[in-house]
Design a protein around this motif. Structure first.
Motif, mmCIF file in Angstrom:
data_model
loop_
_atom_site.group_PDB
_atom_site.id
_atom_site.type_symbol
_atom_site.label_atom_id
_atom_site.label_comp_id
_atom_site.label_asym_id
_atom_site.label_seq_id
_atom_site.Cartn_x
_atom_site.Cartn_y
_atom_site.Cartn_z
ATOM 1 N N GLY A 1 2.568 1.828 -13.534
ATOM 2 C CA GLY A 1 1.977 2.556 -12.422
ATOM 3 C C GLY A 1 2.475 2.080 -11.090
ATOM 4 N N SER A 2 1.866 2.613 -10.033
ATOM 5 C CA SER A 2 2.126 2.203 -8.658
ATOM 6 C C SER A 2 0.807 2.299 -7.903
ATOM 7 N N LEU A 3 0.560 1.332 -7.004
ATOM 8 C CA LEU A 3 -0.715 1.286 -6.312
ATOM 9 C C LEU A 3 -0.589 0.469 -5.038
ATOM 10 N N THR A 4 -1.589 0.617 -4.151
ATOM 11 C CA THR A 4 -1.635 -0.124 -2.896
ATOM 12 C C THR A 4 -3.041 -0.669 -2.688
ATOM 13 N N ARG A 5 -3.119 -1.779 -1.933
ATOM 14 C CA ARG A 5 -4.400 -2.346 -1.524
ATOM 15 C C ARG A 5 -4.345 -2.610 -0.031
ATOM 16 N N ASP A 6 -5.308 -2.044 0.717
ATOM 17 C CA ASP A 6 -5.288 -2.226 2.157
ATOM 18 C C ASP A 6 -5.940 -3.548 2.550
ATOM 19 N N TRP B 1 -8.430 -0.259 -3.033
ATOM 20 C CA TRP B 1 -7.257 0.064 -3.847
ATOM 21 C C TRP B 1 -7.030 1.570 -3.870
ATOM 22 N N GLN B 2 -5.769 1.969 -3.728
ATOM 23 C CA GLN B 2 -5.355 3.358 -3.926
ATOM 24 C C GLN B 2 -4.327 3.374 -5.049
ATOM 25 N N VAL B 3 -4.671 4.020 -6.161
ATOM 26 C CA VAL B 3 -3.785 4.087 -7.320
ATOM 27 C C VAL B 3 -3.014 5.400 -7.259
ATOM 28 N N GLN B 4 -1.727 5.313 -6.916
ATOM 29 C CA GLN B 4 -0.922 6.535 -6.889
ATOM 30 C C GLN B 4 -0.704 7.077 -8.298
ATOM 31 N N GLN B 5 -0.412 6.184 -9.209
ATOM 32 C CA GLN B 5 -0.159 6.606 -10.594
ATOM 33 C C GLN B 5 -0.409 5.428 -11.511
ATOM 34 N N LEU B 6 -1.085 5.701 -12.634
ATOM 35 C CA LEU B 6 -1.356 4.664 -13.630
ATOM 36 C C LEU B 6 -1.316 5.289 -15.009
ATOM 37 N N SER B 7 -0.545 4.687 -15.903
ATOM 38 C CA SER B 7 -0.458 5.149 -17.282
ATOM 39 C C SER B 7 -0.829 4.003 -18.218
ATOM 40 N N LEU B 8 -1.665 4.313 -19.201
ATOM 41 C CA LEU B 8 -2.074 3.344 -20.217
ATOM 42 C C LEU B 8 -1.771 3.937 -21.583
ATOM 43 N N GLN B 9 -1.056 3.196 -22.409
ATOM 44 C CA GLN B 9 -0.697 3.681 -23.742
ATOM 45 C C GLN B 9 -1.137 2.667 -24.800
#
Length: 558
Positions: free
Chosen positions: A212-217, A222-230
């Motif tokens: 995934g990709s994410l940011t923390r201010d 937290w802002q999660v742009q994209q997260l994949s769990l398999q």
């Protein structure tokens, strides 16, 4: 002049000899120990170096063996087998600023850093080669091993060992985060003014993988742009509200979440083979999704408390008006449940276009009456079902005070307002109900059937019909919608057991056998108030032995 020239030549040779001697002395164990002692005595830090290595084939590179460094009076902050210092011309103006510092085969223990102090070193690059980092703090402690990293630039300050602004690439062989174990983690991103941006993140967790990709201010959101769990296999000792609490506590705002074949097990809940696509959810908030957000959910099984949902599925999309529920379905209690509709933001109403129950075998929980009387949450003001269908279902109440059971229950309803002003009820609409058999407080009846109509004023029950020992019993009833809940009931039976009503609260009669009966009652069904003291009525019995009549006032036969 010749003398002066010879003097300076000799002086240069002596200086060169001193430098060469100092160079070789520094490379010796004695020189490394002397340098360590000198730095430790004249600074607020303790330093230990086993040996110093330098080669003219790499003139701007110095390697320190058996390196240990930390604050005075504290255990070592950094221990490494090798520390390589890459020098640059900047060393002449800033001796503590290196082109690169590389730590190999060692450990950084963050518990040994002294708060409010900054490491007096800087580098264009800080490289970690097979390094462990330990943070034993409670709640947010972690241990990371087999770290390969590049931090550029590295400018530690009093607030952060890493600095306030840098780019990083990192690989972690093993990460123990609280009770969770992660491995083979790769991350790349940057920190800028306390904002963390993970441009890419992937790894393995609980026999599955994530990316995934994410940011923390700077405020920790937290802002999660994209997260994949398999294929995640996860076990927790937290109940479901506590498990989801970090989403609220850390104000995590996911963008796109994809989950494939995940299994999560808690103490009283579990979900197996979960597949979910979630776009633009709104957490935490009263709205599930932001406008344009979508949810697709399916699983092999979902267990919550005493409820076991098999093959649950759901699809929903946020609209300007609220939340459109395209479909919800599941196998539950040996039957199936399905629904579609929408939640309307303006009036906080859940409007179901259809609600269908088929083949259920459902035992009501013992506290269902308390649940029925409890107010609904703020986000749900009312519930309306435009089309209700119940077929071939079994409903059981095991309350010892008045148990009942309805077998092969069928029902239909139209425009049923089942909640209003945060309170459950039957506030308006029409429905029709029938069953093959029923038992009310241990009295068997056959083919019960009734029609119900509700409006703002009252609930009307008409065409109330049933068979008791093959004798017909018909009647009607009304219930006021006012808080007093005044009701009236009228029943007439032919060739029915004369003790029929003793099972339902009427005192025993002296007549026996079968006969014709007429019962008329009034009373109040007020919440949290006993029923019997409000009941007034008459019971007329006609049997071959004669006619009998009983009157009741305030729940007592007169």
């Amino acid at each position: 002049m010749k003398f002066i020239g010879k003097f300076f030549l000799i002086l240069l040779l002596i200086l060169l000899l001193v430098l060469i001697t100092g160079y070789f002395l520094l490379k010796s164990a004695w020189g490394a120990a002397t340098l360590s002692r000198w730095i430790s005595d004249d600074t607020a830090y303790h330093l230990s170096i086993g040996r110093l290595h330098h080669s003219f084939s790499a003139p701007l590179e110095v390697t320190l063996d058996d390196f240990s460094f930390g604050h005075d009076g504290q255990p070592a902050l950094v221990v490494a087998e090798d520390v390589t210092l890459d020098l640059s011309l900047l060393q002449f103006s800033s001796p503590s600023h290196f082109d690169a510092i590389t730590l190999t085969n060692g450990e950084i223990n963050l518990a040994n850093i002294r708060p409010g102090t900054a490491i007096p070193l800087q580098a264009n690059h800080l490289r970690l080669n097979n390094i462990s980092i330990v943070e034993p703090g409670t709640g947010s402690g972690f241990t990371a091993r087999q770290i390969m990293a590049d931090i550029a630039p590295w400018k530690p300050d009093t607030n952060s060992l890493q600095g306030e602004q840098y780019h990083f690439r990192m690989g972690i062989g093993q990460l123990q985060l609280n009770a969770q174990s992660l491995s083979n983690i790769h991350a790349e991103g940057q920190v800028n003014s306390q904002q963390l941006t993970l441009e890419s993140l992937d790894g393995q967790a609980e026999r599955g993988s994530f990316s995934g990709s994410l940011t923390r201010d700077a405020r920790g959101h937290w802002q999660v742009q994209q997260l994949s769990l398999q294929d995640i296999r996860f076990q927790t000792d937290k109940n479901l509200p506590d498990f989801l609490a970090p989403l609220v506590r850390h104000n995590i705002r996911p963008g796109q979440i994809n989950v494939s074949h995940a299994t999560i097990v808690g103490p009283d809940w579990a979900v197996t083979d979960l597949n979910m696509q979630l776009a633009n959810p709104q957490l935490p908030a009263t709205d599930l999704l932001t406008q344009g957000g979508t949810l697709k959910f399916q699983a092999s099984e979902l267990v919550y408390g005493n409820n076991d949902f098999v093959s649950p599925q759901a699809e929903a999309e946020a609209t300007p008006e609220g939340l459109r529920i395209d479909s919800i379905s599941t196998h539950w209690k040996n039957g199936t449940v399905s629904a579609s509709g929408e939640w309307q933001r303006a009036n906080r109403q859940l409007a179901l276009n259809n609600l269908t129950f088929t083949g259920l075998e459902y035992t009501l929980p013992q506290d269902w009456r308390q649940w029925w009387m409890a107010p609904l949450p703020d986000w749900l003001d009312s519930v309306i079902v435009h089309q209700l269908a119940v077929s071939n279902s079994l409903v059981i109440d095991i309350n010892p005070a008045f148990p009942f059971q309805m077998t092969a229950l069928h029902g239909t309803g139209q425009e049923l307002l089942l909640a209003r002003n945060h309170q459950w009820g039957i506030w308006s609409g029409d429905s029709e109900w029938k069953a093959t058999e029923a038992t009310f407080n241990r009295r068997d009846i056959n083919a019960p059937w009734l029609k119900l109509h509700a409006d703002d004023r009252q609930i009307n029950i008409s065409d109330l019909k049933m068979l008791v020992d093959n004798g017909p019993l018909i009647g009607s009833a009304t219930i006021s919608q006012q808080p007093s809940r005044e009701f009236s009931l009228s029943l007439q039976g032919q060739s029915v057991p004369t003790d029929l009503f003793t099972h339902w609260g009427w005192p025993a009669t002296s007549a026996g056998g079968k006969g014709n009966v007429t019962l008329n009652l009034t009373g109040k069904l007020q919440a949290d108030q006993p029923l019997r003291p409000t009941v007034n009525g008459t019971l007329d019995l006609s049997t071959p032995a004669g006619v009998h009549q009983q009157s009741m006032q305030a729940g007592v036969i007169r």
